[in-house]
Design a protein around this motif. Structure first.
Motif, mmCIF file in Angstrom:
data_model
loop_
_atom_site.group_PDB
_atom_site.id
_atom_site.type_symbol
_atom_site.label_atom_id
_atom_site.label_comp_id
_atom_site.label_asym_id
_atom_site.label_seq_id
_atom_site.Cartn_x
_atom_site.Cartn_y
_atom_site.Cartn_z
ATOM 1 N N VAL A 9 -3.587 7.014 -20.772
ATOM 2 C CA VAL A 9 -2.151 7.313 -20.720
ATOM 3 C C VAL A 9 -1.352 6.041 -20.458
ATOM 4 N N MET A 10 -1.806 5.241 -19.485
ATOM 5 C CA MET A 10 -1.097 4.002 -19.165
ATOM 6 C C MET A 10 -1.195 2.989 -20.296
ATOM 7 N N LEU A 11 -2.338 2.942 -20.963
ATOM 8 C CA LEU A 11 -2.468 2.044 -22.111
ATOM 9 C C LEU A 11 -1.476 2.431 -23.206
ATOM 10 N N ALA A 12 -1.329 3.715 -23.456
ATOM 11 C CA ALA A 12 -0.382 4.190 -24.472
ATOM 12 C C ALA A 12 1.051 3.865 -24.066
ATOM 13 N N LYS A 13 1.378 4.069 -22.786
ATOM 14 C CA LYS A 13 2.732 3.771 -22.314
ATOM 15 C C LYS A 13 3.063 2.293 -22.443
ATOM 16 N N ARG A 14 2.067 1.445 -22.240
ATOM 17 C CA ARG A 14 2.275 -0.012 -22.308
ATOM 18 C C ARG A 14 1.993 -0.567 -23.712
ATOM 19 N N LYS A 15 1.626 0.330 -24.628
ATOM 20 C CA LYS A 15 1.298 -0.053 -26.010
ATOM 21 C C LYS A 15 0.273 -1.186 -26.027
ATOM 22 N N MET A 16 -0.793 -0.971 -25.268
ATOM 23 C CA MET A 16 -1.852 -1.962 -25.149
ATOM 24 C C MET A 16 -3.184 -1.314 -25.529
ATOM 25 N N SER A 17 -4.012 -2.068 -26.217
ATOM 26 C CA SER A 17 -5.336 -1.549 -26.591
ATOM 27 C C SER A 17 -6.319 -1.812 -25.457
ATOM 28 N N LEU A 18 -7.425 -1.103 -25.492
ATOM 29 C CA LEU A 18 -8.463 -1.278 -24.494
ATOM 30 C C LEU A 18 -9.040 -2.691 -24.575
ATOM 31 N N SER A 19 -9.182 -3.211 -25.784
ATOM 32 C CA SER A 19 -9.715 -4.566 -25.936
ATOM 33 C C SER A 19 -8.735 -5.616 -25.421
ATOM 34 N N GLU A 20 -7.447 -5.378 -25.577
ATOM 35 C CA GLU A 20 -6.444 -6.307 -25.039
ATOM 36 C C GLU A 20 -6.491 -6.305 -23.505
ATOM 37 N N LEU A 21 -6.621 -5.122 -22.919
ATOM 38 C CA LEU A 21 -6.747 -5.022 -21.460
ATOM 39 C C LEU A 21 -8.014 -5.725 -20.995
ATOM 40 N N SER A 22 -9.095 -5.547 -21.734
ATOM 41 C CA SER A 22 -10.364 -6.190 -21.408
ATOM 42 C C SER A 22 -10.211 -7.708 -21.345
ATOM 43 N N GLU A 23 -9.512 -8.271 -22.307
ATOM 44 C CA GLU A 23 -9.276 -9.716 -22.331
ATOM 45 C C GLU A 23 -8.418 -10.161 -21.155
ATOM 46 N N LYS A 24 -7.385 -9.395 -20.830
ATOM 47 C CA LYS A 24 -6.465 -9.769 -19.746
ATOM 48 C C LYS A 24 -7.123 -9.729 -18.376
ATOM 49 N N VAL A 25 -7.987 -8.750 -18.145
ATOM 50 C CA VAL A 25 -8.555 -8.579 -16.799
ATOM 51 C C VAL A 25 -9.965 -9.136 -16.657
ATOM 52 N N GLY A 26 -10.596 -9.506 -17.759
ATOM 53 C CA GLY A 26 -11.928 -10.078 -17.689
ATOM 54 C C GLY A 26 -13.012 -9.060 -17.356
ATOM 55 N N ILE A 27 -12.804 -7.835 -17.777
ATOM 56 C CA ILE A 27 -13.785 -6.764 -17.581
ATOM 57 C C ILE A 27 -14.280 -6.352 -18.966
ATOM 58 N N THR A 28 -15.566 -6.111 -19.076
ATOM 59 C CA THR A 28 -16.120 -5.796 -20.397
ATOM 60 C C THR A 28 -15.506 -4.526 -20.974
ATOM 61 N N LEU A 29 -15.466 -4.508 -22.277
ATOM 62 C CA LEU A 29 -14.955 -3.338 -22.995
ATOM 63 C C LEU A 29 -15.780 -2.103 -22.651
ATOM 64 N N ALA A 30 -17.089 -2.283 -22.495
ATOM 65 C CA ALA A 30 -17.974 -1.160 -22.163
ATOM 66 C C ALA A 30 -17.612 -0.557 -20.803
ATOM 67 N N ASN A 31 -17.370 -1.404 -19.804
ATOM 68 C CA ASN A 31 -17.021 -0.897 -18.473
ATOM 69 C C ASN A 31 -15.648 -0.226 -18.464
ATOM 70 N N LEU A 32 -14.699 -0.783 -19.193
ATOM 71 C CA LEU A 32 -13.382 -0.142 -19.278
ATOM 72 C C LEU A 32 -13.479 1.189 -20.014
ATOM 73 N N SER A 33 -14.321 1.252 -21.007
ATOM 74 C CA SER A 33 -14.518 2.492 -21.750
ATOM 75 C C SER A 33 -15.091 3.586 -20.848
ATOM 76 N N ILE A 34 -16.016 3.211 -19.962
ATOM 77 C CA ILE A 34 -16.577 4.163 -19.001
ATOM 78 C C ILE A 34 -15.476 4.714 -18.103
ATOM 79 N N LEU A 35 -14.575 3.845 -17.670
ATOM 80 C CA LEU A 35 -13.441 4.296 -16.854
ATOM 81 C C LEU A 35 -12.536 5.227 -17.656
#
Length: 68
Positions: A9-35
């Motif tokens: 929901v927050m990603l949609a509100k901020r118009k950000m992709s999961l991969s973009e968030l992954s790059e910004k926070v330094g957390i793997t895409l796999a771990n963010l996907s689990i969340l």
């Protein structure tokens, strides 16, 4: 009782992709996907802090408690 992660929901509100968030926070895409899919059993405060900073939000925007 359950804790629901509203990361999508927050990603949609901020118009950000999961991969973009992954790059910004330094957390793997796999771990963010689990969340994102509510399969995580725990989250570190440091991880929550990084996600909140990147999405400019509060923990309550991401985490929701339900009695079900």
């Amino acid at each position: 009782m359950a804790i629901i992660v509203n990361l999508d929901v927050m990603l949609a509100k901020r118009k950000m992709s999961l991969s973009e968030l992954s790059e910004k926070v330094g957390i793997t895409l796999a771990n963010l996907s689990i969340l994102k899919t509510n399969k995580a059993k725990a989250i570190r405060f440091s991880t929550l802090d990084l996600i909140c900073k990147a999405l400019d939000c509060q923990p309550s925007d991401i985490l929701q408690y339900t009695e079900s």
